[in-house]
Design an enzyme around this catalytic site. Sequence first.
Site, PDB file in Angstrom:
ATOM      1  CG  ASP A  98      -2.079   0.994   1.309  1.00 35.63           C
ATOM      2  OD1 ASP A  98      -2.448   1.366   0.014  1.00 35.63           O
ATOM      3  OD2 ASP A  98      -2.571   1.410   2.139  1.00 35.63           O
TER       4      ASP A  98
ATOM      5  CB  SER B 238      -6.606   3.088  -0.350  1.00 34.52           C
ATOM      6  OG  SER B 238      -5.185   3.384  -0.033  1.00 34.52           O
TER       7      SER B 238
ATOM      8  CD  GLN C 178      -4.144   1.834  -3.034  1.00 32.98           C
ATOM      9  OE1 GLN C 178      -3.712   2.956  -3.093  1.00 32.98           O
ATOM     10  NE2 GLN C 178      -3.880   0.858  -2.281  1.00 32.98           N
TER      11      GLN C 178
END
Length: 283
Positions: A203, A225, A275
């Site tokens: 991430d 996110s 993502q």
Amino acid sequence: MTTPVQDLLTLLDLEDIDVDLFRGAQPDSERARVYGGQVAAQALVAATRTVDEGYAVHSLHSYFLLPGDYSVPIVYDVERIRDGRSFLTRRVVARQHGRPIYYQTLNFQRPEEGWEHQDVQPEVGRPEDGIDMVELMRSRGAEDADALGKEWNAIDVRYLGNTRHGLPDHPVHQAQAQMWIRVKDRLPDDPVAHLGTFAYASDISLLGASLAAHPADPRTTMMASLDHTIWFHRPFRADEWWLYDQWSPSASGGRGLSLGRVFTEDGTLVATVAQEGLIRPRR
């Protein structure tokens, strides 16, 4: 006195509180919301606890629903969706204060032989050519750089550049970022330790690639996110350098989509990450 890597492994060592029900501890953090990579990694570990050792995770897909709260633990409830001879499916819901904050669906496969091909690793600088990621964030005025530096202390990130700083123009990708990453200390040989710490690190900076083509100031840009997906192609060690080759094919409507290919130093493609997240000026 424990090391940052030992603290990270402890963070991923969930407490069993009932059948298919687990509790994840929280680190000491100064940030307002829980780091998304932590929730993704803990959910992966929870799902893995319900799967026979003969199966390995090959994909996970997830949605971030609400900001996590560092003041209380996170409870992970695993649902056994399907148990087949070749594939298993699990769904994990992470809860705090009685509400879901994150969903993750994972598929596991019994290893088997098959056709093989992969993309070629791009030509990039070596890890020693990169810049420490947290130091770079501090130099660019990121408000939570110090807090993230403390939270990411087990991860070594060497930033090579992005479209606006350090990388040459690409004939196809208008927004790119590249970095080398590894866990700082040697991990145990347990594959779950490598999968969990990789999910934790996956991430890092991914949404930054979607901003690489724009003059966005981190102090005035809201980033969050929305979802996170990983496909695991081949086994690898998270404590050895891996290249995170990121690019963003599209940004629109206050959202940016980022993709990342993960290569080991010998050029083996071991994972692909995707993502989408919120990227917009603060209102």
